[in-house]
Design an enzyme around this catalytic site. Structure first.
Site, PDB file in Angstrom:
ATOM      1  N   GLY A  32      42.315  -3.555 -24.881  1.00 15.24           N
ATOM      2  CA  GLY A  32      43.070  -4.420 -25.790  1.00 15.24           C
ATOM      3  C   GLY A  32      44.364  -4.977 -25.238  1.00 15.24           C
ATOM      4  NE  ARG A  84      23.007 -10.254 -30.135  1.00 14.31           N
ATOM      5  CZ  ARG A  84      23.661  -9.407 -29.335  1.00 14.31           C
ATOM      6  NH1 ARG A  84      24.948  -9.243 -29.470  1.00 14.31           N
ATOM      7  NH2 ARG A  84      23.004  -8.735 -28.405  1.00 14.31           N
ATOM      8  NE  ARG A 110      27.662  -6.305 -30.754  1.00 15.82           N
ATOM      9  CZ  ARG A 110      26.376  -5.964 -30.874  1.00 15.82           C
ATOM     10  NH1 ARG A 110      25.837  -5.107 -30.033  1.00 15.82           N
ATOM     11  NH2 ARG A 110      25.626  -6.484 -31.830  1.00 15.82           N
ATOM     12  CG  HIS A 128      34.937 -15.074 -17.959  1.00 18.26           C
ATOM     13  ND1 HIS A 128      34.039 -14.046 -18.213  1.00 18.26           N
ATOM     14  CD2 HIS A 128      34.716 -15.456 -16.682  1.00 18.26           C
ATOM     15  CE1 HIS A 128      33.317 -13.828 -17.128  1.00 18.26           C
ATOM     16  NE2 HIS A 128      33.702 -14.674 -16.188  1.00 18.26           N
ATOM     17  CG  ASP A 160      28.715 -23.104 -25.925  1.00 18.90           C
ATOM     18  OD1 ASP A 160      28.482 -22.049 -25.284  1.00 18.90           O
ATOM     19  OD2 ASP A 160      28.692 -24.231 -25.388  1.00 18.90           O
ATOM     20  CD  GLU A 161      25.308 -23.119 -29.385  1.00 20.69           C
ATOM     21  OE1 GLU A 161      25.394 -23.794 -28.329  1.00 20.69           O
ATOM     22  OE2 GLU A 161      25.987 -23.358 -30.402  1.00 20.69           O
ATOM     23  CD  GLU A 193      42.115 -11.661 -18.120  1.00 22.39           C
ATOM     24  OE1 GLU A 193      41.799 -11.314 -19.261  1.00 22.39           O
ATOM     25  OE2 GLU A 193      41.617 -11.129 -17.105  1.00 22.39           O
TER      26      GLU A 193
HETATM   27  C1  GRF Z   1      39.736  -8.998 -19.647  1.00 22.54           C
HETATM   28  O1  GRF Z   1      39.703  -9.060 -18.242  1.00 22.54           O
HETATM   29  C2  GRF Z   1      39.047 -10.191 -20.238  1.00 22.54           C
HETATM   30  O2  GRF Z   1      39.182 -11.347 -19.464  1.00 22.54           O
HETATM   31  C3  GRF Z   1      37.601  -9.762 -20.267  1.00 22.54           C
HETATM   32  O3  GRF Z   1      37.646  -8.392 -20.589  1.00 22.54           O
HETATM   33  C4  GRF Z   1      38.897  -7.844 -20.195  1.00 22.54           C
HETATM   34  C5  GRF Z   1      39.493  -7.236 -21.412  1.00 22.54           C
HETATM   35  O4  GRF Z   1      40.689  -6.560 -21.129  1.00 22.54           O
HETATM   36  N1  GRF Z   1      36.848 -10.537 -21.214  1.00 22.54           N
HETATM   37  P1  GRF Z   1      41.625  -6.094 -22.313  1.00 22.54           P
HETATM   38  O5  GRF Z   1      40.783  -5.221 -23.230  1.00 22.54           O
HETATM   39  O6  GRF Z   1      42.122  -7.311 -23.015  1.00 22.54           O
HETATM   40  O7  GRF Z   1      42.716  -5.316 -21.674  1.00 22.54           O
END
Ligand code: GRF
Length: 222
Positions: A32, A84, A110, A128, A160-161, A193
């Site tokens: 998180g 799902r 998920r 990502h 998206d899908e 990020e």
């Molecule tokens: C991050 O590297 C994010 O880009 C990817 O999963 C990781 C999650 O890290 N989708 P965190 O749980 O936010 O620390």
């Protein structure tokens, strides 16, 4: 025809009152840290939003405690022994109860269903750890190292899908050093990020944000 609307049908229902502070939800499965970056941006006044709820599909996700400490409501909705669609329906119901207008996936392990994407059309974001469309899927940092790219980074996109393929909102580049390991590269990408996600949410929530096919932009800004 409103193919490039801001938030699809919901935008037309918005009142001034609920547009002032949009309510976001953050979906996690683990650590998180991106969730915390979003919460910190809200607290610092860099992001005009209210964190309505943090939902995890994993009961032991460390991010849950971190969210509670920030005074944000948390919910565990396990996907176990559900299809799902059943699981997503539960999540959608909780989001709708809280009048959530934007859903941020932050390490949510998920795939979301078509029903989820219909319920929140153009209103589900994901982060990502690569410059998409390069290296989608798991272990993006390792994929980048193996491929030998000199620059990688992170991408915030609309879900998206297709996995990691939706319209891109924001990207930040990270150079790959000769001495990088998966760990060192991942750590440097993660720093970016934490800058990118709050900024991308700010963009998506800003007046004039449009999704036009694969491209996104804020209208009236070139
Ligand atoms: C991050 O590297 C994010 O880009 C990817 O999963 C990781 C999650 O890290 N989708 P965190 O749980 O936010 O620390």
């Amino acid at each position: 025809m409103q193919s490039s609307t801001r938030f699809g049908y919901r935008a037309r229902e918005m009142t001034i009152a609920n547009m002032v502070t949009p309510r976001i939800a953050i979906l996690i499965s683990g650590r998180g840290s991106n969730m915390l970056a979003l919460l910190e941006a809200i607290v610092a006044g860099r992001l005009n939003a209210k964190a309505a709820v943090v939902i995890s599909n994993v009961e032991s996700a460390p991010g849950l405690e971190a969210a509670s400490k920030q005074g944000v409501e948390t919910l565990v909705l396990s996907h176990k022994e559900k299809t799902r669609e059943e699981h997503d329906r539960q999540v959608i119901a909780e989001l709708n109860t809280r009048d959530v207008s934007l859903v941020c996936l932050a390490g949510y392990m998920r795939l979301v269903s078509a029903e989820f994407l219909r319920a929140f059309h153009h209103r589900v974001l994901n982060i990502h750890p690569s410059l998409l469309p390069a290296f989608p899927g798991l272990n993006a940092q390792e994929q980048a190292l193996r491929h030998g790219v000199k620059i990688t980074g992170c991408t915030v996109h609309i879900v998206d899908e297709e996995l990691d393929r939706g319209p891109i909102v924001l990207q930040r580049a990270v150079p790959v050093n000769d001495s990088d390991t998966v760990e060192s590269l991942s750590a440097r990408i993660l720093e970016q990020e934490h800058i990118a996600y709050p900024e991308a949410v700010r963009i998506v929530l800003s007046e004039g944000f449009v999704v036009d096919g694969r491209r996104t932009r804020v209208a009236n800004q070139s």
